[in-house]
Design a protein around this motif. Structure first.
Motif, short mmCIF file in Angstrom:
data_model
loop_
_atom_site.label_atom_id
_atom_site.label_comp_id
_atom_site.label_asym_id
_atom_site.label_seq_id
_atom_site.Cartn_x
_atom_site.Cartn_y
_atom_site.Cartn_z
N PHE A 75 -23.91 -19.14 57.35
CA PHE A 75 -23.14 -17.94 57.18
C PHE A 75 -23.43 -17.66 59.58
N TYR A 76 -24.26 -18.25 59.90
CA TYR A 76 -23.64 -17.72 61.26
C TYR A 76 -23.03 -18.62 62.34
N SER A 103 -20.48 -19.78 61.02
CA SER A 103 -18.88 -19.19 60.79
C SER A 103 -18.29 -17.85 60.76
N HIS A 104 -19.72 -17.09 60.86
CA HIS A 104 -19.15 -15.94 60.84
C HIS A 104 -20.11 -14.86 62.11
N GLU A 162 -14.15 -9.46 64.10
CA GLU A 162 -12.75 -10.30 64.39
C GLU A 162 -11.79 -8.83 64.95
N PHE A 192 -24.86 -8.07 63.73
CA PHE A 192 -22.98 -8.09 62.88
C PHE A 192 -23.23 -7.23 61.87
N THR A 242 -20.34 -4.53 61.12
CA THR A 242 -19.04 -5.03 59.60
C THR A 242 -20.43 -3.89 59.00
#
Length: 521
Positions: free
Chosen positions: A35-36, A38-39, A95, A362, A366
């Motif tokens: 997760f870390y 990729s995000h 993003e 994050f 988000t």
């Protein structure tokens, strides 16, 4: 033979069971790392673009400050200093946005004019918000603090010999019989020789306007004395394309920063320039003993590391000291450079502290902020990390990303439960001291309660929380189901109040309370 085969079969089954158990224990860490990566983690073209943007911004800000140096007759003699999340390696690029680049811009300040902290301000009292530039005393000019605000203590100045320089009014000069009261003399000096936090921001904003104006080839081109000089002072050339790549935002008095946007292709990169006085405040030993926050002021658990951590904090303050920044009409203490010193080697032992904080930032950006507003800021979470490093100094607790995030969540839930997150340096300041400007007083406690439920749900099963549509490779219910159910029940019960909370946050209908009683646990 049958007995031997049975024993061998049992050993094989035990080995398989141990391997499966090992894989299950490693699975959350693998999921979290995935997760870390990729995000959260910036890599490849995105990381390279951030580095290129920073390099371009740093060069341009240096040129702008050199122009401001000439416009202000030498008030900004040094290059801007990178601070904040990017400098500390705690940055996050969502993003839908870009990384902020923050810079301190040192203000020239007479090194003989030391400001000596004398503890908390008393109300009422004879205090001055502007800083003197021509009042000298052997042991420094006494100041007091109220929260982060620094106030010149005129009563304390009166009690000691201070060399004062001021322009007295003409009537005073002509009338020898007038006996000017000392406090009035200090006030008169301040009227003519001061650094006014409001004016500093207005002037600096104007200097940047001049630097970005294509009509100017030199900041002093309209000055008559400048025109008569045979050798005018040189300034860097700011080419038209560079001026066009920067947009100056309107001045916001409530912010200590002059805000700009750097246009890098389709991306608008936020840049903040913060005028700051460095090295002016001398922290007395009494201040360090009595006003600097101790872990025991807030934490009732293991305190074996408290003395060592406290000495590290004192050493960081003595190495670089706090800055003074202009905000809301006051000069305020800022600790961006001491924080950078404390964080620069935070993962020297190979730990995952930075990665854990970035992951938590994050989640806040988000999930929590879109739903509740900016109840938690990046500074809140950085403060959690600083306290967490004191509470959990053991290297083993930070070896995995999973355990590191768990450490942060435990301290976050503790702070939310107590409605108190102490400033890492200033004992009287509760960073959760926010009051909303609307009817009932429920919204402050409500904001902390709902975030406590969120943090507890995440702590119960971090992977399930991050993958709400199902953990990769998981089957059946998880241990976090109960806390997730409690969270949903709380949100449903307070649905309308949470909507109002978000509105108050979006419209900035609140005020920060800098000094107050620490709530009981």
């Amino acid at each position: 033979a049958k007995v031997e085969r049975a024993a061998e079969s049992t050993k094989e089954q035990n080995r398989q069971a141990f391997q499966e158990s090992l894989e299950m224990s490693e699975e959350p860490e693998k999921c979290l790392q995935q997760f870390y990566t990729s995000h959260v983690l910036l890599s490849g073209d995105k990381a390279r673009r951030v580095e290129e943007n920073f390099s371009a911004v740093e060069t341009l800000m240096d040129s702008i400050v050199k122009w401001a140096y000439q416009s202000s007759s030498g008030l900004y003699p040094q290059s801007p200093i990178s601070v904040g999340s990017y400098r500390e390696g705690l940055h996050l690029q969502p993003e839908d946005g870009s990384i902020n680049f923050d810079f301190l811009v040192p203000i020239r300040f007479n090194p003989k004019l030391a400001l000596v902290s004398g503890g908390l301000a008393k109300q009422p009292g004879h205090y001055e918000q502007r800083l003197p530039t021509y009042m000298f005393r052997d042991h420094g000019v006494p100041v007091r603090h109220w929260g982060t605000k620094i106030l010149v203590d005129l009563e304390a100045v009166e009690e000691a010999h201070v060399e004062v320089h001021c322009h007295k009014q003409k009537a005073w000069l002509e009338d020898d019989d007038i006996d000017l009261d000392e406090v009035d003399e200090y006030k008169e000096s301040l009227e003519h020789h001061n650094l006014d936090p409001i004016q500093i921001l207005k002037d600096f904003h104007r200097y940047i306007e001049i630097a970005l104006d294509p009509a100017y080839s030199h900041p002093l081109q309209n000055d008559l004395i400048f025109r008569q000089r045979l050798r005018p002072p040189k300034v860097p050339t700011i080419p038209p394309w560079m001026r066009q790549s920067i947009q100056l935002q309107a001045l916001r008095p409530a912010s200590p920063a002059i805000q700009l946007s750097f246009l890098a292709g389709p991306e608008a990169v936020p840049v903040r320039l913060v005028p700051a006085i460095q090295g002016a405040v001398k922290l007395s030993n009494q201040w360090l003993r009595e006003d600097l926050t101790h872990l025991s002021d807030w934490w009732a658990g293991d305190l074996t590391n408290e003395k060592r951590s406290f000495l590290q904090k004192v050493a960081a303050l003595q190495e670089v000291g706090p800055e003074l920044v202009a905000k809301g009409g006051f000069w305020r203490l800022s600790f961006s450079r001491p924080e950078t010193v404390l964080l620069q080697d935070i993962d020297a032992d190979g730990g995952q502290r930075r990665a854990a904080l970035r992951l938590l930032k994050f989640v806040n950006h988000t999930r929590w902020m879109p739903e509740y507003g900016k109840v938690l800021s990046s500074y809140h979470l950085k403060t959690i990390l600083l306290w967490c490093c004191e509470i959990y100094p053991q290297k083993a607790r930070w070896e995995t990303l999973l355990s590191s995030v768990q450490n942060l969540l435990k301290i976050l839930t503790h702070a939310l439960a107590k409605s108190n997150l102490p400033h890492y340096f200033l004992r009287p300041v509760n960073l959760f001291g926010k009051r909303y400007k609307s009817g009932p007083t429920i919204y402050g406690p409500l904001a902390l309660q709902v975030l406590r439920h969120e943090a507890e749900a995440m702590l119960a099963d971090i992977v399930e929380y991050l993958f709400p549509d199902g953990r990769p490779g998981a089957h059946g219910a998880s241990e976090g189901s109960e806390t997730m159910a409690a969270l949903q029940e709380f949100k449903e019960k307070h649905r309308e109040d949470l909507k109002e909370l978000k509105r108050l946050e979006e419209e900035r209908m609140y005020q920060e309370v800098e000094v107050g009683e620490v709530p009981e646990s």
